[in-house]
Design a protein around this motif. Structure first.
Motif, mmCIF file in Angstrom:
data_model
loop_
_atom_site.group_PDB
_atom_site.id
_atom_site.type_symbol
_atom_site.label_atom_id
_atom_site.label_comp_id
_atom_site.label_asym_id
_atom_site.label_seq_id
_atom_site.Cartn_x
_atom_site.Cartn_y
_atom_site.Cartn_z
ATOM 1 N N ASP A 209 -4.205 -5.072 19.030
ATOM 2 C CA ASP A 209 -4.540 -3.881 17.854
ATOM 3 C C ASP A 209 -4.306 -4.470 17.108
ATOM 4 N N ASP A 210 -4.541 -3.776 15.709
ATOM 5 C CA ASP A 210 -4.326 -4.191 14.331
ATOM 6 C C ASP A 210 -2.771 -3.353 13.793
ATOM 7 N N VAL A 211 -1.842 -2.454 14.254
ATOM 8 C CA VAL A 211 -1.076 -1.586 13.641
ATOM 9 C C VAL A 211 0.009 -1.062 15.067
ATOM 10 N N LEU A 212 1.232 -1.109 14.576
ATOM 11 C CA LEU A 212 2.407 -0.758 15.912
ATOM 12 C C LEU A 212 3.011 -0.022 14.143
ATOM 13 N N ALA A 213 2.743 1.250 14.607
ATOM 14 C CA ALA A 213 3.007 2.215 14.173
ATOM 15 C C ALA A 213 4.231 3.383 14.633
ATOM 16 N N THR A 214 3.622 4.550 15.587
ATOM 17 C CA THR A 214 4.320 5.544 15.833
ATOM 18 C C THR A 214 4.802 5.695 16.668
ATOM 19 N N GLY A 215 3.669 4.199 17.901
ATOM 20 C CA GLY A 215 3.689 3.580 19.082
ATOM 21 C C GLY A 215 2.464 4.667 19.572
ATOM 22 N N GLY A 216 2.174 5.884 19.716
ATOM 23 C CA GLY A 216 1.852 6.747 20.324
ATOM 24 C C GLY A 216 0.402 6.459 21.252
ATOM 25 N N THR A 217 -0.392 5.336 19.952
ATOM 26 C CA THR A 217 -1.822 4.485 20.601
ATOM 27 C C THR A 217 -1.464 4.036 21.561
ATOM 28 N N ALA A 218 -0.364 2.809 20.886
ATOM 29 C CA ALA A 218 0.020 2.019 21.966
ATOM 30 C C ALA A 218 0.908 2.614 23.211
ATOM 31 N N ARG A 219 1.425 3.471 23.517
ATOM 32 C CA ARG A 219 2.105 4.321 24.855
ATOM 33 C C ARG A 219 1.185 4.795 25.347
ATOM 34 N N ALA A 220 -0.476 5.832 24.503
ATOM 35 C CA ALA A 220 -0.951 5.970 25.759
ATOM 36 C C ALA A 220 -1.929 4.965 26.295
ATOM 37 N N VAL A 221 -2.191 4.248 25.862
ATOM 38 C CA VAL A 221 -2.424 3.091 26.663
ATOM 39 C C VAL A 221 -1.954 2.128 27.261
ATOM 40 N N ALA A 222 -1.147 2.144 27.546
ATOM 41 C CA ALA A 222 -0.629 1.553 28.416
ATOM 42 C C ALA A 222 -0.239 2.325 29.939
ATOM 43 N N GLU A 223 0.269 3.798 30.002
ATOM 44 C CA GLU A 223 -0.375 4.254 30.937
ATOM 45 C C GLU A 223 -1.314 4.514 31.165
ATOM 46 N N MET A 224 -2.680 4.384 30.603
ATOM 47 C CA MET A 224 -3.849 4.294 30.734
ATOM 48 C C MET A 224 -4.064 3.209 31.869
ATOM 49 N N LEU A 225 -3.363 1.840 30.887
ATOM 50 C CA LEU A 225 -3.251 0.813 31.880
ATOM 51 C C LEU A 225 -2.096 0.627 33.761
ATOM 52 N N GLU A 226 -1.806 1.185 33.350
ATOM 53 C CA GLU A 226 -1.206 1.439 34.775
ATOM 54 C C GLU A 226 -1.157 2.193 35.616
ATOM 55 N N ARG A 227 -1.843 3.263 34.994
ATOM 56 C CA ARG A 227 -2.734 4.459 36.397
ATOM 57 C C ARG A 227 -3.662 3.741 37.057
ATOM 58 N N GLY A 228 -4.125 2.050 36.152
ATOM 59 C CA GLY A 228 -5.820 1.795 36.339
ATOM 60 C C GLY A 228 -5.129 1.129 37.940
ATOM 61 N N GLY A 229 -3.750 0.261 37.428
ATOM 62 C CA GLY A 229 -3.892 -1.160 38.358
ATOM 63 C C GLY A 229 -2.796 -1.316 38.262
ATOM 64 N N ALA A 230 -2.766 -2.031 36.684
ATOM 65 C CA ALA A 230 -2.678 -2.905 35.491
ATOM 66 C C ALA A 230 -1.469 -3.588 36.525
ATOM 67 N N ALA A 231 -1.267 -4.896 36.811
ATOM 68 C CA ALA A 231 -0.050 -5.474 37.027
ATOM 69 C C ALA A 231 0.997 -5.541 36.279
ATOM 70 N N SER A 232 0.699 -5.783 34.699
ATOM 71 C CA SER A 232 1.441 -5.982 33.578
ATOM 72 C C SER A 232 1.181 -5.314 32.166
ATOM 73 N N VAL A 233 1.837 -4.808 31.809
ATOM 74 C CA VAL A 233 1.368 -4.253 30.487
ATOM 75 C C VAL A 233 2.151 -5.253 29.087
ATOM 76 N N ARG A 234 1.396 -5.837 28.037
ATOM 77 C CA ARG A 234 2.135 -7.081 27.013
ATOM 78 C C ARG A 234 1.488 -5.850 25.665
ATOM 79 N N PHE A 235 2.040 -6.267 24.738
ATOM 80 C CA PHE A 235 1.471 -5.774 23.356
ATOM 81 C C PHE A 235 1.583 -6.745 22.353
ATOM 82 N N SER A 236 0.856 -7.214 21.080
ATOM 83 C CA SER A 236 0.375 -8.008 20.070
ATOM 84 C C SER A 236 -0.413 -7.035 19.040
ATOM 85 N N PHE A 237 0.577 -7.059 18.057
ATOM 86 C CA PHE A 237 0.289 -6.492 16.863
ATOM 87 C C PHE A 237 0.015 -7.075 15.427
ATOM 88 N N LEU A 238 -1.070 -6.765 14.515
ATOM 89 C CA LEU A 238 -0.679 -7.681 13.547
ATOM 90 C C LEU A 238 0.392 -7.252 12.505
#
Length: 169
Positions: free
Chosen positions: A117-146
């Protein structure tokens, strides 16, 4: 190397009190765009099976990173913008409101996912994405922000996840 000087800034956009970092100057320069994509890459040796781009500006960088890594790309879209029966949904609390998101579970199940994603600010979007991916069975989740807004709690909200930011302000 991408630096804070590569961004234009707009105070009080989209609402009062927010300093908006515009990525347009990076996109306007093939050299800076290429460098931004290189810096968004995961560390050498990191396992990545799919790159997830977050709507909308994460979509700009994610396909280039995915192609470079020779992996597929998944889209994290705004709710109502993606068809399918296997959608995972979540609501993200962000600096100036809420945002409903969706991703296809079949695109992430069992996968090691790099979220861009472009920006990490409060982390709300990223945290919601991580939770969705984990509910979807992702083996791991990592992040890169501009860009990361260092004075905001985004990195703390993502404690336990590997987080890379190209520029921290």
């Amino acid at each position: 190397m991408i630096t804070i000087d590569d961004f234009d800034t707009y105070p009080d956009f989209p609402i009062e009190g927010i300093l908006f970092y515009d990525i347009a100057p990076i996109l306007a320069s093939p050299e800076r765009f290429r460098e931004a994509c290189v810096q968004l890459m995961p560390p050498s040796g990191a396992q990545v099976d799919v790159v997830a781009g977050v709507d909308a500006r994460g979509f700009i960088f994610a396909p280039v990173v995915a192609q470079t890594l020779d992996v597929g790309m998944a889209m994290v879209r705004k709710k109502g913008k993606m068809p399918g029966d296997d959608l995972l949904e979540s609501t993200a609390e962000i600096e100036y409101g809420a945002r409903d998101l969706a991703v296809s579970a079949s695109s992430v199940e069992g996968q090691h996912v790099l979220v861009i994603d472009d920006v990490l600010a409060t982390g709300g979007t990223a945290r919601a994405v991580a939770e969705m991916l984990e509910r979807g069975g992702a083996a791991s989740v990592r992040f890169s922000f501009l860009i990361e807004i260092g004075e905001l709690p985004g990195r703390d909200v993502l404690e336990g996840y590997e987080v890379t930011s190209v520029v921290v302000v």
